[in-house]
Design a protein around this motif. Structure first.
Motif, PDB file in Angstrom:
ATOM      1  N   VAL A  36      66.039  48.667  13.366  1.00  0.00           N
ATOM      2  CA  VAL A  36      66.738  49.576  14.283  1.00  0.00           C
ATOM      3  C   VAL A  36      66.224  49.430  15.712  1.00  0.00           C
ATOM      4  CG1 VAL A  36      67.121  52.015  14.763  1.00  0.00           C
ATOM      5  CG2 VAL A  36      67.305  51.174  12.442  1.00  0.00           C
ATOM      6  N   SER A  56      76.907  54.352  19.577  1.00  0.00           N
ATOM      7  CA  SER A  56      76.385  55.088  18.438  1.00  0.00           C
ATOM      8  C   SER A  56      75.736  54.106  17.463  1.00  0.00           C
ATOM      9  CB  SER A  56      77.575  55.812  17.800  1.00  0.00           C
ATOM     10  OG  SER A  56      77.153  56.451  16.659  1.00  0.00           O
ATOM     11  N   SER A  58      72.920  52.523  17.957  1.00  0.00           N
ATOM     12  CA  SER A  58      72.204  51.429  18.624  1.00  0.00           C
ATOM     13  C   SER A  58      70.687  51.625  18.622  1.00  0.00           C
ATOM     14  CB  SER A  58      72.712  51.262  20.061  1.00  0.00           C
ATOM     15  OG  SER A  58      72.539  52.460  20.795  1.00  0.00           O
TER      16      SER A  58
HETATM   17  P1  ADP Z   1      71.838  56.243  18.081  1.00  0.00           P
HETATM   18  O1  ADP Z   1      70.982  57.380  18.526  1.00  0.00           O
HETATM   19  O2  ADP Z   1      71.950  55.159  19.084  1.00  0.00           O
HETATM   20  O3  ADP Z   1      73.179  56.676  17.571  1.00  0.00           O
HETATM   21  P2  ADP Z   1      69.997  56.095  15.872  1.00  0.00           P
HETATM   22  O4  ADP Z   1      68.673  55.800  16.436  1.00  0.00           O
HETATM   23  O5  ADP Z   1      70.297  57.505  15.469  1.00  0.00           O
HETATM   24  O6  ADP Z   1      71.122  55.547  16.839  1.00  0.00           O
HETATM   25  O7  ADP Z   1      70.224  55.211  14.572  1.00  0.00           O
HETATM   26  C1  ADP Z   1      70.123  53.798  14.597  1.00  0.00           C
HETATM   27  C2  ADP Z   1      70.321  53.278  13.190  1.00  0.00           C
HETATM   28  O8  ADP Z   1      69.257  53.687  12.373  1.00  0.00           O
HETATM   29  C3  ADP Z   1      71.594  53.781  12.532  1.00  0.00           C
HETATM   30  O9  ADP Z   1      72.137  52.728  11.771  1.00  0.00           O
HETATM   31  C4  ADP Z   1      71.085  54.863  11.638  1.00  0.00           C
HETATM   32  O10 ADP Z   1      71.919  55.009  10.517  1.00  0.00           O
HETATM   33  C5  ADP Z   1      69.728  54.349  11.231  1.00  0.00           C
HETATM   34  N1  ADP Z   1      68.786  55.447  10.942  1.00  0.00           N
HETATM   35  C6  ADP Z   1      68.343  56.376  11.814  1.00  0.00           C
HETATM   36  N2  ADP Z   1      67.470  57.205  11.230  1.00  0.00           N
HETATM   37  C7  ADP Z   1      67.347  56.778   9.943  1.00  0.00           C
HETATM   38  C8  ADP Z   1      66.579  57.214   8.818  1.00  0.00           C
HETATM   39  N3  ADP Z   1      65.735  58.261   8.895  1.00  0.00           N
HETATM   40  N4  ADP Z   1      66.715  56.536   7.664  1.00  0.00           N
HETATM   41  C9  ADP Z   1      67.540  55.477   7.575  1.00  0.00           C
HETATM   42  N5  ADP Z   1      68.293  55.003   8.580  1.00  0.00           N
HETATM   43  C10 ADP Z   1      68.196  55.647   9.759  1.00  0.00           C
END
Ligand code: ADP
Length: 274
Positions: A36, A56, A58
């Motif tokens: 991520v 979204s 990212s």
């Molecule tokens: P943004 O804020 O840019 O929308 P995020 O940081 O929330 O992106 O998420 C980035 C990626 O990480 C996404 O694919 C999300 O599904 C995944 N993700 C975020 N938190 C978790 C978690 N606790 N467990 C598994 N996947 C996660």
């Protein structure tokens, strides 16, 4: 003129590029097989406002949570104020627990920031004032009387003096979010981290929250803001990071990244949201 009287469009004097208050170096984070954050590095100087933009999914929230000590990166170094953690050096056990010295290091890093969540996350059974004083009294051991006095000053700063004794349900969404901001400031953080602070609000209350954030920027709070509010980014940011797929695709002054993006992914994103 006090900051709260300032017209919304007042341009800011660019932040002096001094020693960084926040420094992220080669930060990486995976959830399972999904990478991520892939080698993210950036600095925020004292009094600087960095806005993080990106589609979204990212990695924006994950990055912010990593800065705030709410998510543990797999590798990289985060330094905020006088606290620093080199995450590759941590040795968590299989439950994620760290040896005491490392835990203290991580806690010291987390204590450097104040976090403003997308939803306000206030304690429903506590008054506005008690929500703000909870962290300083319980976590930081501040004398309750002094914590209350500071909380009152912060409430004045966010324009909510007359709501000190109300409970969250008696406040509008925008007012609750302003309490959330006062609560973050009450911790006297080195940096205030905002995770899409207006995205859960009714459109008519977005402006009051952005106005408070502009005031904080004028008062030279160091801030990292994840937001889709492009106008805010253009007018308030000193630095814009555009993130996609867990990497910093483009970074620079807002007039550069927002008005004259060089990278096709930035151009496509801005086209979609503008
Ligand atoms: P943004 O804020 O840019 O929308 P995020 O940081 O929330 O992106 O998420 C980035 C990626 O990480 C996404 O694919 C999300 O599904 C995944 N993700 C975020 N938190 C978790 C978690 N606790 N467990 C598994 N996947 C996660």
């Amino acid at each position: 003129m006090s900051p709260s009287d300032a017209p919304v469009t007042t341009p800011r004097v660019p932040a002096a590029s001094g020693t960084p208050v926040v420094s992220a170096r080669n930060v990486r984070k995976s959830f399972g097989d999904k990478e991520v954050l892939r080698d993210i590095s950036f600095d925020v100087p004292e009094g600087g406002v960095t806005v993080v933009l990106g589609p979204s999914g990212s990695g924006k929230t994950t990055l912010l949570r990593a800065l705030g000590g709410l998510e543990r990166p797999d590798a990289g170094t985060i330094t905020i104020g006088d606290a620093s953690v080199d995450f590759a050096q941590l040795t968590p056990n299989r439950h994620g627990r760290l040896p005491r010295a490392q835990r203290e290091q991580e806690d010291a890093l987390a204590a450097q920031s104040g976090f403003v969540f997308q939803g306000h996350n206030l304690f429903a059974h506590k008054t506005t004032l008690d929500n703000i004083t909870e962290g300083p009294i319980v976590v930081q051991g501040e004398d309750p009387q002094s914590a209350r006095e500071r909380a009152k000053a912060l409430l004045e700063q966010v324009g909510l003096s007359e709501h000190a004794d109300k409970y969250p349900f008696q406040l509008s969404g925008g007012q609750q979010q302003r309490v959330g901001i006062a609560r973050a400031l009450a911790l006297r953080p080195s940096v205030v981290l905002f995770d899409e602070p207006t995205s859960a609000l009714d459109p008519e209350t977005v402006g009051e929250v952005l106005t408070v954030m502009r005031d904080l920027a004028e008062q030279r709070w160091t801030m990292v803001v994840v937001t889709h509010e492009i106008r805010f980014a253009r007018e308030v940011a000193d630095d814009v990071l555009f993130i996609d797929g867990g990497v910093v695709v483009e970074r620079g002054a807002p007039e550069q990244v927002i008005l004259e993006p060089q990278e096709p992914r930035t151009q496509a994103f801005l086209k979609r949201i503008l």
